[in-house]
Design a protein around this motif. Sequence first.
Motif, PDB file in Angstrom:
ATOM      1  N   LEU A  65       0.845  -1.198   0.000  1.00  0.00           N
ATOM      2  CA  LEU A  65       0.000   0.000   0.000  1.00  0.00           C
ATOM      3  C   LEU A  65       0.880   1.248   0.000  1.00  0.00           C
ATOM      4  CD1 LEU A  65      -2.961   1.017   0.145  1.00  0.00           C
ATOM      5  CD2 LEU A  65      -2.677   1.138   2.631  1.00  0.00           C
ATOM      6  N   VAL A  66       0.933   1.908  -1.132  1.00  0.00           N
ATOM      7  CA  VAL A  66       1.777   3.096  -1.276  1.00  0.00           C
ATOM      8  C   VAL A  66       0.951   4.378  -1.392  1.00  0.00           C
ATOM      9  CG1 VAL A  66       3.648   1.802  -2.353  1.00  0.00           C
ATOM     10  CG2 VAL A  66       1.892   2.858  -3.796  1.00  0.00           C
ATOM     11  N   TRP A  67      -0.374   4.234  -1.483  1.00  0.00           N
ATOM     12  CA  TRP A  67      -1.232   5.418  -1.628  1.00  0.00           C
ATOM     13  C   TRP A  67      -2.565   5.118  -0.967  1.00  0.00           C
ATOM     14  CZ3 TRP A  67      -5.923   7.051  -3.368  1.00  0.00           C
ATOM     15  CH2 TRP A  67      -6.080   8.420  -3.629  1.00  0.00           C
ATOM     16  N   TYR A  68      -3.047   6.067  -0.168  1.00  0.00           N
ATOM     17  CA  TYR A  68      -4.301   5.881   0.575  1.00  0.00           C
ATOM     18  C   TYR A  68      -4.964   7.243   0.740  1.00  0.00           C
ATOM     19  CZ  TYR A  68      -7.413   4.997   4.563  1.00  0.00           C
ATOM     20  OH  TYR A  68      -8.494   4.925   5.401  1.00  0.00           O
ATOM     21  N   ARG A  69      -6.283   7.246   0.596  1.00  0.00           N
ATOM     22  CA  ARG A  69      -7.029   8.487   0.855  1.00  0.00           C
ATOM     23  C   ARG A  69      -8.369   8.138   1.487  1.00  0.00           C
ATOM     24  NH1 ARG A  69      -6.762  12.453  -3.814  1.00  0.00           N
ATOM     25  NH2 ARG A  69      -4.803  12.934  -2.739  1.00  0.00           N
ATOM     26  N   GLU A  70      -8.664   8.819   2.574  1.00  0.00           N
ATOM     27  CA  GLU A  70      -9.930   8.623   3.281  1.00  0.00           C
ATOM     28  C   GLU A  70     -10.896   9.753   2.925  1.00  0.00           C
ATOM     29  OE1 GLU A  70     -11.165   9.294   7.797  1.00  0.00           O
ATOM     30  OE2 GLU A  70      -9.942   7.462   7.566  1.00  0.00           O
ATOM     31  N   HIS A  71     -12.054   9.392   2.407  1.00  0.00           N
ATOM     32  CA  HIS A  71     -13.073  10.375   2.048  1.00  0.00           C
ATOM     33  C   HIS A  71     -14.142  10.444   3.133  1.00  0.00           C
ATOM     34  CE1 HIS A  71     -11.484  11.147  -1.950  1.00  0.00           C
ATOM     35  NE2 HIS A  71     -11.373   9.859  -2.137  1.00  0.00           N
ATOM     36  N   THR A  72     -14.843  11.550   3.164  1.00  0.00           N
ATOM     37  CA  THR A  72     -15.911  11.739   4.149  1.00  0.00           C
ATOM     38  C   THR A  72     -17.286  11.497   3.543  1.00  0.00           C
ATOM     39  OG1 THR A  72     -16.019  14.119   3.656  1.00  0.00           O
ATOM     40  CG2 THR A  72     -14.555  13.408   5.447  1.00  0.00           C
ATOM     41  N   GLU A  73     -17.334  11.192   2.256  1.00  0.00           N
ATOM     42  CA  GLU A  73     -18.601  10.922   1.580  1.00  0.00           C
ATOM     43  C   GLU A  73     -18.348   9.928   0.454  1.00  0.00           C
ATOM     44  OE1 GLU A  73     -19.962  14.614  -0.065  1.00  0.00           O
ATOM     45  OE2 GLU A  73     -18.021  15.101  -0.940  1.00  0.00           O
ATOM     46  N   GLY A  74     -19.437   9.284   0.027  1.00  0.00           N
ATOM     47  CA  GLY A  74     -19.329   8.317  -1.057  1.00  0.00           C
ATOM     48  C   GLY A  74     -19.612   6.907  -0.596  1.00  0.00           C
ATOM     49  N   GLY A  75     -20.132   6.081  -1.521  1.00  0.00           N
ATOM     50  CA  GLY A  75     -20.496   4.717  -1.194  1.00  0.00           C
ATOM     51  C   GLY A  75     -19.955   3.710  -2.185  1.00  0.00           C
ATOM     52  N   HIS A  76     -20.729   2.651  -2.430  1.00  0.00           N
ATOM     53  CA  HIS A  76     -20.259   1.505  -3.202  1.00  0.00           C
ATOM     54  C   HIS A  76     -19.997   1.842  -4.670  1.00  0.00           C
ATOM     55  CE1 HIS A  76     -19.694  -2.742  -3.986  1.00  0.00           C
ATOM     56  NE2 HIS A  76     -20.607  -2.731  -4.929  1.00  0.00           N
ATOM     57  N   PHE A  77     -20.807   2.729  -5.232  1.00  0.00           N
ATOM     58  CA  PHE A  77     -20.644   3.107  -6.638  1.00  0.00           C
ATOM     59  C   PHE A  77     -19.881   4.431  -6.706  1.00  0.00           C
ATOM     60  CE2 PHE A  77     -24.571   0.705  -6.094  1.00  0.00           C
ATOM     61  CZ  PHE A  77     -24.383  -0.345  -6.981  1.00  0.00           C
ATOM     62  N   ALA A  78     -18.644   4.398  -6.224  1.00  0.00           N
ATOM     63  CA  ALA A  78     -17.882   5.624  -5.983  1.00  0.00           C
ATOM     64  C   ALA A  78     -17.732   6.476  -7.234  1.00  0.00           C
ATOM     65  CB  ALA A  78     -16.505   5.274  -5.423  1.00  0.00           C
ATOM     66  N   ALA A  79     -17.419   5.859  -8.360  1.00  0.00           N
ATOM     67  CA  ALA A  79     -17.197   6.624  -9.589  1.00  0.00           C
ATOM     68  C   ALA A  79     -18.465   7.331 -10.036  1.00  0.00           C
ATOM     69  CB  ALA A  79     -16.689   5.699 -10.695  1.00  0.00           C
ATOM     70  N   MET A  80     -19.597   6.686  -9.878  1.00  0.00           N
ATOM     71  CA  MET A  80     -20.873   7.272 -10.262  1.00  0.00           C
ATOM     72  C   MET A  80     -21.322   8.337  -9.262  1.00  0.00           C
ATOM     73  SD  MET A  80     -24.571   5.401 -10.733  1.00  0.00           S
ATOM     74  CE  MET A  80     -24.930   5.410  -8.968  1.00  0.00           C
ATOM     75  N   GLU A  81     -21.104   8.061  -7.975  1.00  0.00           N
ATOM     76  CA  GLU A  81     -21.579   8.956  -6.924  1.00  0.00           C
ATOM     77  C   GLU A  81     -20.731  10.226  -6.812  1.00  0.00           C
ATOM     78  OE1 GLU A  81     -22.571   7.055  -3.082  1.00  0.00           O
ATOM     79  OE2 GLU A  81     -22.039   5.172  -4.069  1.00  0.00           O
ATOM     80  N   LYS A  82     -19.419  10.051  -6.871  1.00  0.00           N
ATOM     81  CA  LYS A  82     -18.481  11.155  -6.642  1.00  0.00           C
ATOM     82  C   LYS A  82     -17.444  11.201  -7.759  1.00  0.00           C
ATOM     83  CE  LYS A  82     -20.539  12.023  -2.749  1.00  0.00           C
ATOM     84  NZ  LYS A  82     -21.387  13.238  -2.630  1.00  0.00           N
ATOM     85  N   PRO A  83     -17.855  11.503  -8.980  1.00  0.00           N
ATOM     86  CA  PRO A  83     -16.919  11.410 -10.108  1.00  0.00           C
ATOM     87  C   PRO A  83     -15.718  12.336  -9.999  1.00  0.00           C
ATOM     88  CG  PRO A  83     -18.990  12.468 -10.767  1.00  0.00           C
ATOM     89  CD  PRO A  83     -19.215  11.890  -9.412  1.00  0.00           C
ATOM     90  N   LYS A  84     -15.884  13.539  -9.453  1.00  0.00           N
ATOM     91  CA  LYS A  84     -14.748  14.454  -9.342  1.00  0.00           C
ATOM     92  C   LYS A  84     -13.735  13.950  -8.326  1.00  0.00           C
ATOM     93  CE  LYS A  84     -17.185  18.625 -10.872  1.00  0.00           C
ATOM     94  NZ  LYS A  84     -17.635  19.993 -10.521  1.00  0.00           N
ATOM     95  N   LEU A  85     -14.228  13.454  -7.179  1.00  0.00           N
ATOM     96  CA  LEU A  85     -13.317  12.885  -6.181  1.00  0.00           C
ATOM     97  C   LEU A  85     -12.597  11.673  -6.756  1.00  0.00           C
ATOM     98  CD1 LEU A  85     -15.426  12.926  -2.868  1.00  0.00           C
ATOM     99  CD2 LEU A  85     -13.576  14.475  -3.515  1.00  0.00           C
ATOM    100  N   PHE A  86     -13.353  10.840  -7.434  1.00  0.00           N
ATOM    101  CA  PHE A  86     -12.780   9.623  -8.012  1.00  0.00           C
ATOM    102  C   PHE A  86     -11.714   9.964  -9.044  1.00  0.00           C
ATOM    103  CE2 PHE A  86     -12.595   5.995 -10.837  1.00  0.00           C
ATOM    104  CZ  PHE A  86     -12.711   4.896 -10.005  1.00  0.00           C
ATOM    105  N   ALA A  87     -12.016  10.897  -9.930  1.00  0.00           N
ATOM    106  CA  ALA A  87     -11.052  11.281 -10.965  1.00  0.00           C
ATOM    107  C   ALA A  87      -9.788  11.859 -10.347  1.00  0.00           C
ATOM    108  CB  ALA A  87     -11.689  12.292 -11.920  1.00  0.00           C
ATOM    109  N   GLN A  88      -9.933  12.692  -9.297  1.00  0.00           N
ATOM    110  CA  GLN A  88      -8.749  13.256  -8.652  1.00  0.00           C
ATOM    111  C   GLN A  88      -7.917  12.168  -7.987  1.00  0.00           C
ATOM    112  OE1 GLN A  88      -7.906  16.706  -8.838  1.00  0.00           O
ATOM    113  NE2 GLN A  88      -5.991  15.667  -8.309  1.00  0.00           N
ATOM    114  N   ASP A  89      -8.592  11.192  -7.351  1.00  0.00           N
ATOM    115  CA  ASP A  89      -7.856  10.070  -6.771  1.00  0.00           C
ATOM    116  C   ASP A  89      -7.043   9.344  -7.831  1.00  0.00           C
ATOM    117  OD1 ASP A  89      -8.988  10.668  -4.354  1.00  0.00           O
ATOM    118  OD2 ASP A  89     -10.011   8.754  -4.083  1.00  0.00           O
ATOM    119  N   MET A  90      -7.651   9.136  -8.998  1.00  0.00           N
ATOM    120  CA  MET A  90      -6.942   8.413 -10.054  1.00  0.00           C
ATOM    121  C   MET A  90      -5.700   9.192 -10.508  1.00  0.00           C
ATOM    122  SD  MET A  90      -8.524   5.624 -10.331  1.00  0.00           S
ATOM    123  CE  MET A  90      -8.803   5.860  -8.570  1.00  0.00           C
ATOM    124  N   GLU A  91      -5.851  10.484 -10.697  1.00  0.00           N
ATOM    125  CA  GLU A  91      -4.699  11.288 -11.118  1.00  0.00           C
ATOM    126  C   GLU A  91      -3.593  11.271 -10.071  1.00  0.00           C
ATOM    127  OE1 GLU A  91      -4.796  14.634 -13.751  1.00  0.00           O
ATOM    128  OE2 GLU A  91      -6.890  14.999 -13.184  1.00  0.00           O
TER     129      GLU A  91
END
Length: 420
Positions: free
Chosen positions: A385-411
């Motif tokens: 585990l070299v990268w970890y981020r804890e969010h305060t919102e979002g559920g099982h369908f993370a990409a659909m629910e929080k696309p901006k957070l998800f995209a930033q995590d990917m970058e």
Amino acid sequence: MPVSTARLQSLQAHLGSPKASKMPYEIVPSKASLKPEKFTAHVSDEELNDFKQLLKLSKIGPKTYENQDNDFNRYLGIKREWLSDAKKHWETSYDWRKTEERINSFPNFTVKIEDIDVHFMALFSKKADAVPITFLHGWPGSFLEFLSVCDVFRQKYSEGDLPVHIIVPSLPGYGYSSGPPLDRDYTVFDLARIIDQLMKGLGFEDGYISQGGDIGSMVSRVLGGKYNACKAVHLNFCIGAPKPNPDNPLEGLSDVEKRGLARANDFNTLGSAYARMHGTRPATIGLVLSSSPLALLAWIGEKFQVWTDTDPTLDEILDSVSLYWFTESFPRAIFPYREFQTPEATPVHSDPELMIRSPKYLGYSYYPMELAPMPKSWVKKTGDLVWYREHTEGGHFAAMEKPKLFAQDMEDFIREVWKK
């Protein structure tokens, strides 16, 4: 096959013309050995009319204590009033053609790999050092989960400066991909082999990243454990992570992580009946839910309500259920559940460590309303585990629910691991 011969011919009749103008992000890398064909999503008018007639004639069951609003909230399942309102909207107002238009605003392709017709959506970059990544969905998800994330990327970058190649497959059995063979067993190991061939065949033999949630997380685990071309794995679902201290599993955990484990326990005891049915009686539940769009809506609609932080819009739920219906993804898509619900000595049972440990670089995004959010210390036991981020919102369908957070995590994850 994902659809009947007539339906498949209807879809193929709408494949993009070679003479059509080039769509942004659609140029397949020159190193690709596969030759994907352009694909356009389309359901015939006849199919739409048949669907609406069947939906109209579908009966909603009588009122019961369990399907009314009560103190059990949603623990007892879908509410009759919601299903009735959703049925009316699906019949009279919902427009699948708009969803097709949105799908077709992205480059879509199909390609034959082994005996599977694999569908995938893509954003190909013209940037020489763009990093390849594949986003892998689960059940009852689909490639639709990642439309908004891809929107974020194409609004932020042109195809000339897009820092990633994004590949979003429909897993075999789902959506516009064909189903697993009818003459033999099929597992997540087979899914991983197909995805690895897809990514390498698209020109990414030197390396790619796999991102997964739900079943896609298990496929990503196998990719990281078995395939050299997969250089890193990012997960937003890490079920099965071992406890560092089995005698005191809560030791050192934050209050957020303790609440996450309580949610996981709730899911295991009160929310996993569907998985047991998928795994132990896939033939029965598959035929039941493929006989009625209303039944399919009740089965899937409940999951989009209970498994998310905030309820998706009704149209978002209907998009997913409609895709499942028109592509006959039920019962084709639920075969992976047998690996975890039945005692047969499948590869998953004989080599369980491969499902939870990968030697590749690992990233994890913690969403508090995931079905089973795993503590960071537990995730560390599953890989590097070299990268970890804890969010305060979002559920099982993370990409659909929080696309901006998800995209930033990917970058951020890609930036961290690719330089390694």
